[in-house]
Design a protein around this motif. Structure first.
Motif, short mmCIF file in Angstrom:
data_model
loop_
_atom_site.label_atom_id
_atom_site.label_comp_id
_atom_site.label_asym_id
_atom_site.label_seq_id
_atom_site.Cartn_x
_atom_site.Cartn_y
_atom_site.Cartn_z
N SER A 125 0.81 -1.23 0.00
CA SER A 125 0.00 0.00 0.00
C SER A 125 0.84 1.28 0.00
O SER A 125 0.30 2.37 -0.15
CB SER A 125 -0.94 0.01 1.21
OG SER A 125 -0.20 0.03 2.42
N ASN A 128 0.01 3.51 -2.93
CA ASN A 128 -1.39 3.74 -3.27
C ASN A 128 -1.65 5.15 -3.79
O ASN A 128 -2.36 5.34 -4.77
CB ASN A 128 -2.31 3.47 -2.08
CG ASN A 128 -2.66 2.01 -1.90
OD1 ASN A 128 -2.34 1.17 -2.73
ND2 ASN A 128 -3.32 1.71 -0.79
N VAL A 144 -10.38 -1.13 -5.11
CA VAL A 144 -9.72 -1.40 -3.83
C VAL A 144 -9.73 -2.90 -3.60
O VAL A 144 -10.77 -3.55 -3.71
CB VAL A 144 -10.40 -0.67 -2.66
CG1 VAL A 144 -9.82 -1.11 -1.32
CG2 VAL A 144 -10.26 0.84 -2.83
N VAL A 160 -12.83 -0.02 2.87
CA VAL A 160 -12.65 0.35 1.46
C VAL A 160 -12.56 1.87 1.34
O VAL A 160 -11.68 2.40 0.65
CB VAL A 160 -13.83 -0.19 0.60
CG1 VAL A 160 -13.77 0.39 -0.82
CG2 VAL A 160 -13.80 -1.71 0.55
N VAL A 163 -9.14 3.09 2.63
CA VAL A 163 -8.05 2.85 1.68
C VAL A 163 -8.13 3.86 0.53
O VAL A 163 -7.14 4.49 0.16
CB VAL A 163 -8.08 1.40 1.15
CG1 VAL A 163 -7.09 1.22 0.00
CG2 VAL A 163 -7.77 0.41 2.27
N ALA A 164 -9.33 4.05 -0.02
CA ALA A 164 -9.50 4.96 -1.16
C ALA A 164 -9.21 6.41 -0.76
O ALA A 164 -8.48 7.12 -1.46
CB ALA A 164 -10.91 4.83 -1.72
#
Length: 192
Positions: A125, A128, A144, A160, A163-164
């Motif tokens: 990650s 990302n 994701v 989710v 993370v986004a």
């Protein structure tokens, strides 16, 4: 509470037949008894870039509903050229944890309909934010992924979003990630 899940395993050419057969049986059982859309697949891992297309094609021929390529993450020694080989390949669905993805690779992913993963997995990650920026500039679709190796790694809707948003996506871009996941499910073959 999942309506769909893809089950993949790290794979190379020598394991394709066995892994796909085993995951296909497991997914059929899940569909029959739990009413979940369970999709068998593979994550092609640490292959020579020149072998990605033929291996991805063979995986699809053997019944893999989803073909992922393990990208050039910053935390593993992945062969340079892997990202490019993946985004050029018509049998690849997702380029996972692509690390320091080049603008040309993001543009090829957009042109070829290959999803780029923002991942929950520690280490993978780290890039990302970079992946998100490259994808947004090129018009590539982001998704994701959990890169789950155990049940504790599975994603919730809140995770989710974390993370986004942690990758720098705004609320509208985050909503597009949800749409992308649905679009991927609709395109996967065979229909399950």
């Amino acid at each position: 509470g999942y309506a769909a899940i893809a089950i993949t395993d790290h794979c190379g050419p020598g394991l394709l037949e066995r892994v796909i057969a085993e995951l296909t049986a497991d997914c059929a059982l899940a569909r029959e008894h739990w009413g979940i859309k369970a999709i068998p697949g593979v994550e092609l891992t640490h292959l020579p870039p020149a072998a990605i297309a033929s291996t991805a094609r063979r995986a699809k021929e053997l019944g893999a509903g989803l073909v992922i390529v393990h990208g050039e993450t910053p935390v593993e020694p992945v062969i340079p050229g892997t990202n490019r080989a993946a985004v050029e390949c018509p049998w690849v669905d997702i380029l996972a944890h692509p690390g320091l993805l080049a603008p040309e690779e993001a543009a090829l992913a957009a042109r070829n309909g290959i999803f780029l993963e923002l991942t929950l997995r520690a280490g993978h990650s780290l890039a990302n934010g970079h992946v998100a920026q490259q994808a947004l500039r090129a018009g590539a679709r982001l998704i994701v992924g959990s890169d789950a190796h155990s049940p504790k790694d599975l994603l919730s809707p809140d995770l989710v979003e974390t993370v986004a948003r942690g990758a720098g996506l705004d609320a509208g871009q985050y909503q597009q990630v949800w749409h992308n996941a649905r679009a991927l499910l609709e395109r996967l073959a065979p229909p399950l």
